[in-house]
Write a protein that holds these residues in place. Structure first.
Motif, PDB file in Angstrom:
ATOM      1  N   HIS A  71       0.668  -1.318   0.071  1.00 14.94           N
ATOM      2  CA  HIS A  71       0.075   0.143  -0.109  1.00 14.94           C
ATOM      3  C   HIS A  71       0.808   1.319   0.041  1.00 14.94           C
ATOM      4  O   HIS A  71       0.391   2.318  -0.363  1.00 14.94           O
ATOM      5  N   GLN A 115      -4.492   5.014   0.865  1.00 12.62           N
ATOM      6  CA  GLN A 115      -4.386   3.630   1.174  1.00 12.62           C
ATOM      7  C   GLN A 115      -5.715   3.198   1.498  1.00 12.62           C
ATOM      8  O   GLN A 115      -6.163   2.238   2.275  1.00 12.62           O
ATOM      9  N   GLY A 139      -2.106   7.548   6.879  1.00  7.58           N
ATOM     10  CA  GLY A 139      -1.484   6.780   5.861  1.00  7.58           C
ATOM     11  C   GLY A 139      -0.232   7.711   5.126  1.00  7.58           C
ATOM     12  O   GLY A 139       0.189   8.426   5.859  1.00  7.58           O
ATOM     13  N   PHE A 177       4.847   4.968   6.028  1.00  2.22           N
ATOM     14  CA  PHE A 177       3.757   5.889   5.147  1.00  2.22           C
ATOM     15  C   PHE A 177       4.053   7.440   5.758  1.00  2.22           C
ATOM     16  O   PHE A 177       4.081   8.317   4.835  1.00  2.22           O
TER      17      PHE A 177
END
Ligand code: SAH
Length: 251
Positions: free
Chosen positions: A11, A17, A48, A73
């Motif tokens: 991701h 995400q 994210g 992230f």
């Protein structure tokens, strides 16, 4: 690599995400009434790589603390924010959403797109309320039944995966029960799921599998994502993300 590390790897490079869009974040900002205020303090929880964080930073006069428990992230968010010249108003914080370090009554708004389900809608609403100033705003997107009745197999699936899945009116009642007055609601349109989230995700499956030598664990991750996508494609009239915007009542 464990499942969380694989999910993070799959991701991390996506535009976002979870389902959503810049346009829908802007709509929620408009409904929140935050525009025009200055020097706002906002937390974006489960941010994210910061799709919504960067919209908030562009649209509002605010300092935003972007919180996620996956530092990889946040690194991407830091780099993108710097490139866009938004780093002066975004700070990132690696923390879990169930033990946030904010002071009581310190935030004008709490934002959380596609993430509150990790601790559950009701638990999140209850735990985060104390961080808001009186009159503060909570804006969250959350899995929601969009129809009163739905196929039994679909209901069984989501009740197993996320027992708190419920109708809009039930989610509003949770907000009211825990000291919030709803000020806005809309459902995310299909393109937020398909064009902005699932299609980019599918386009990364092949390179993801190669990177992990088509291991059984990597294949299982892709299979489970494909199942989720098929479920959405088959039943998008019955469920989606509701975006709930509500104001804290009392103090
Ligand atoms: N808001 C982003 C990300 C949604 S995906 C977007 O819309 O694109 C959900 C996010 O919640 C992921 O980034 C995940 O790392 C984060 N997350 C999951 N459990 C968490 C927890 N307990 N504490 C903090 N973040 C968490």
């Amino acid at each position: 690599m464990d499942e969380l590390a694989l999910l993070s790897d799959l991701h991390r490079d996506g535009p976002r995400q979870g389902p959503g869009s810049d346009e829908e974040t802007r709509l929620a900002i408009t409904l929140s009434g935050l525009r025009g205020s200055s020097d706002l303090r906002i937390a974006d929880i489960g941010c994210g790589s910061g799709a919504s964080t960067r919209v908030l930073a562009r649209e509002l006069d605010a300092t935003i603390t972007a919180v996620d428990f996956l530092p990889e992230f946040l690194q991407r968010l830091d780099a993108d924010a710097q490139q866009e010249g938004l780093d002066g108003c975004i700070e990132t914080l690696a923390a879990s959403m169930d033990s946030l370090p904010f002071d009581a009554r310190s935030l004008d708004a709490i934002w959380s797109e596609g993430a509150i389900y990790n601790i559950g809608f009701e638990a999140g609403i209850r735990a985060w309320r104390r961080f808001l100033k009186p009159g503060g705003i909570i804006a969250v997107s959350e899995l929601t039944w969009l129809t009163h009745a739905r196929p039994e197999a679909l209901e069984r699936h989501w009740v197993r995966e996320y027992p708190e899945v419920d109708t809009v009116s039930a989610k509003m009642a949770v907000l009211e029960r825990h000291g919030f007055s709803p000020v806005g609601y809309f459902a995310l349109p299909e393109r937020c799921w398909l064009e902005n989230y699932y299609h980019p995700l599918q386009s990364r499956f092949e390179t993801f599998l190669s990177r992990h030598g088509h291991s059984a664990a990597a294949l299982a991750v892709v299979e489970s994502e494909e199942e989720e996508i098929a479920l959405y494609e088959g039943h998008s009239t019955h469920f989606g993300y509701g975006f709930y915007i509500a104001r804290k009542t009392g103090d």
